[in-house]
Design a protein around this motif. Sequence first.
Motif, PDB file in Angstrom:
ATOM      1  N   HIS B 157     -26.754 -55.737  68.747  1.00  0.00           N
ATOM      2  CA  HIS B 157     -25.340 -55.414  68.546  1.00  0.00           C
ATOM      3  C   HIS B 157     -24.432 -56.108  69.566  1.00  0.00           C
ATOM      4  O   HIS B 157     -23.421 -56.704  69.214  1.00  0.00           O
ATOM      5  N   ASP B 158     -24.830 -56.086  70.841  1.00  0.00           N
ATOM      6  CA  ASP B 158     -23.959 -56.659  71.875  1.00  0.00           C
ATOM      7  C   ASP B 158     -23.833 -58.167  71.739  1.00  0.00           C
ATOM      8  O   ASP B 158     -22.779 -58.742  72.000  1.00  0.00           O
ATOM      9  N   ASP B 159     -24.946 -58.806  71.288  1.00  0.00           N
ATOM     10  CA  ASP B 159     -24.886 -60.264  71.154  1.00  0.00           C
ATOM     11  C   ASP B 159     -24.116 -60.693  69.913  1.00  0.00           C
ATOM     12  O   ASP B 159     -23.416 -61.693  69.920  1.00  0.00           O
ATOM     13  N   LEU B 160     -24.266 -59.909  68.834  1.00  0.00           N
ATOM     14  CA  LEU B 160     -23.688 -60.346  67.568  1.00  0.00           C
ATOM     15  C   LEU B 160     -22.244 -59.900  67.392  1.00  0.00           C
ATOM     16  O   LEU B 160     -21.539 -60.431  66.547  1.00  0.00           O
ATOM     17  N   ALA B 161     -21.806 -58.927  68.201  1.00  0.00           N
ATOM     18  CA  ALA B 161     -20.527 -58.259  67.922  1.00  0.00           C
ATOM     19  C   ALA B 161     -19.368 -59.234  67.847  1.00  0.00           C
ATOM     20  O   ALA B 161     -18.451 -59.053  67.047  1.00  0.00           O
ATOM     21  N   GLU B 162     -19.390 -60.292  68.689  1.00  0.00           N
ATOM     22  CA  GLU B 162     -18.250 -61.207  68.721  1.00  0.00           C
ATOM     23  C   GLU B 162     -18.470 -62.455  67.883  1.00  0.00           C
ATOM     24  O   GLU B 162     -17.596 -63.296  67.807  1.00  0.00           O
ATOM     25  N   THR B 163     -19.667 -62.606  67.264  1.00  0.00           N
ATOM     26  CA  THR B 163     -19.906 -63.838  66.500  1.00  0.00           C
ATOM     27  C   THR B 163     -19.610 -63.630  65.020  1.00  0.00           C
ATOM     28  O   THR B 163     -18.479 -63.326  64.657  1.00  0.00           O
ATOM     29  N   PHE B 164     -20.625 -63.747  64.158  1.00  0.00           N
ATOM     30  CA  PHE B 164     -20.335 -63.763  62.722  1.00  0.00           C
ATOM     31  C   PHE B 164     -19.987 -62.385  62.179  1.00  0.00           C
ATOM     32  O   PHE B 164     -19.544 -62.271  61.051  1.00  0.00           O
ATOM     33  N   LEU B 165     -20.177 -61.335  62.967  1.00  0.00           N
ATOM     34  CA  LEU B 165     -19.857 -59.997  62.462  1.00  0.00           C
ATOM     35  C   LEU B 165     -18.367 -59.792  62.250  1.00  0.00           C
ATOM     36  O   LEU B 165     -17.955 -58.813  61.642  1.00  0.00           O
TER      37      LEU B 165
END
Lengths: 258, 278
Positions: B157-165
Amino acid sequence: MVMQLKDKHGVSTTFILAAMVLLVCTAGVAFHLRQGWPVVVAFSILVVIKPEWWSMLILGLVYTIFLHSGWPLLGAVFFAILGKPKRWWPIPAGIAFALVEVLSFYLSERPLGITRGYTVLGSIATKLISPKHLDDVSYWSIYEPYIDWTIFVIIGTILGSFLSARYSGDFRLNAVPELWKQSRGKSVIKRWLWVFLAGILMGFAARIGGGCISGVLISGAIQLAPSGFIFMMSVWIGGVTTTFLFYRSRTIVVRRED
Amino acid sequence: MMDIEFIGTQELIKRLVGIFDPETITAIKGGSSLYGGLIIGLLFGVILQKGRLCKYDIVTGLFRLQDFTVFRLGTPVLMVSMVLIYLFVDMKYIELHVPKTVIVPQIIGGLLFGAAIAIMGYCPGTAAGAIGEGSLDGIPAILGMISGAVIYAEFFHDDLAETFLTWGAVGRGTFPDIFEINHWYLIVLFLLMATMFLLMTTMVDWMIIFLRRTFNMFQDLTVAMEEKLPPESGKTGVTLKKKTSTDDKNADMTPYKKKEHAAKKLKKNLFDIFHNPD
């Protein structure tokens, strides 16, 4: 010898005697505790052992007396009549589903969704194992570790399905479905391992997409939200593609009509 | 990373009490009420079971393109509940609770979700229903879904939160808000399309059921013909003994069971004809 004395509903004298003994014992416990729930639990167990229309009506009456409300009796009458066939025709079942969805909007003021319950169960498991670690994970601040509505929807689904299957005589324990046996072999371990891996994938995908079939697809589409239709299309494409890749030559299997 | 210490019973009970909020069992109505959840869940479970949606055969039959029960059940759900919900919203009995729309993650999540359903044969709701129905493979499904959510929360969650999500975020808007027209036009359009779709899938499904029944009938016919074949001539002394023993074995079975047994054997042979492993 006693076992063979049965009336037209198939109730043996042994069952009646055992039921009487159980009810007297639980009545004693209820008097000791000054609470009514042991008797209700005993009646529920007896109905699960002998699921007939009259026992369903008795259960509804017991719950009506226990909860001071007429709804259980009404529900039991409807269920005793409509629950006997093993399957409903798809369109009436769909209309009933729609009424439940609207009831969920009216009664609980939220759309029907299931996957949130599994996520909350995950956060509860984290809290039970190590409460300090709970604060480190930022995601668990959205899903707080308290038993909530969705967990009781899951419990209710299990109970309702069990009651319905038991009443119509459809309940039977099996570890591997029939169609899987025909297309991927009879091994129980393989099936359960595949299901576990697919479950991990499903939980992960539901967190990325923000919900499951009932939470995003149905609840989104009925409110004319774009998310429901996007999710519908991508689930359909992903499902068909994976089926043809996963089952390969055994995708089309002739099943016995029942 | 995680420090797991061994705890006593009292500590465990304290933590178990900590996850329960007494305010949730005070009323029936409301978004956090446990009684409401139980009532909705009971009705939901009964309908899932009676609609046969808890069965692996039916759900994967949809993706194998040979059983459209799910479409025949799902289309009326969307039609009826869409009309009723917008009717009640106009009458101000209920409010809309629109899920968030983020286009790219929902496409990716949907593809993965479809892949998981194709392998597993259950969605999250029907996995719970399958346990109630006696299909024990719902248990690993539920454990898998819980661990999938935990894995996402712990590692991704912490890694993906600012990318394609966040790609393609539309917010909590609906189609009537986006196009700025009255929702009843869209509902009527949807109803027309859904009716056509329902008629089409029902016709296809009836055709498939007809074909399957015909196939099963021919199976039964061949089984009945096999039973009426004259016994092999010669070796009477040896075969007589064998034959009596098999007859005794078959006599225990009911006629239906006998037929089913023979049909299963024949089905296996037919199955092997149609599906060569290579």
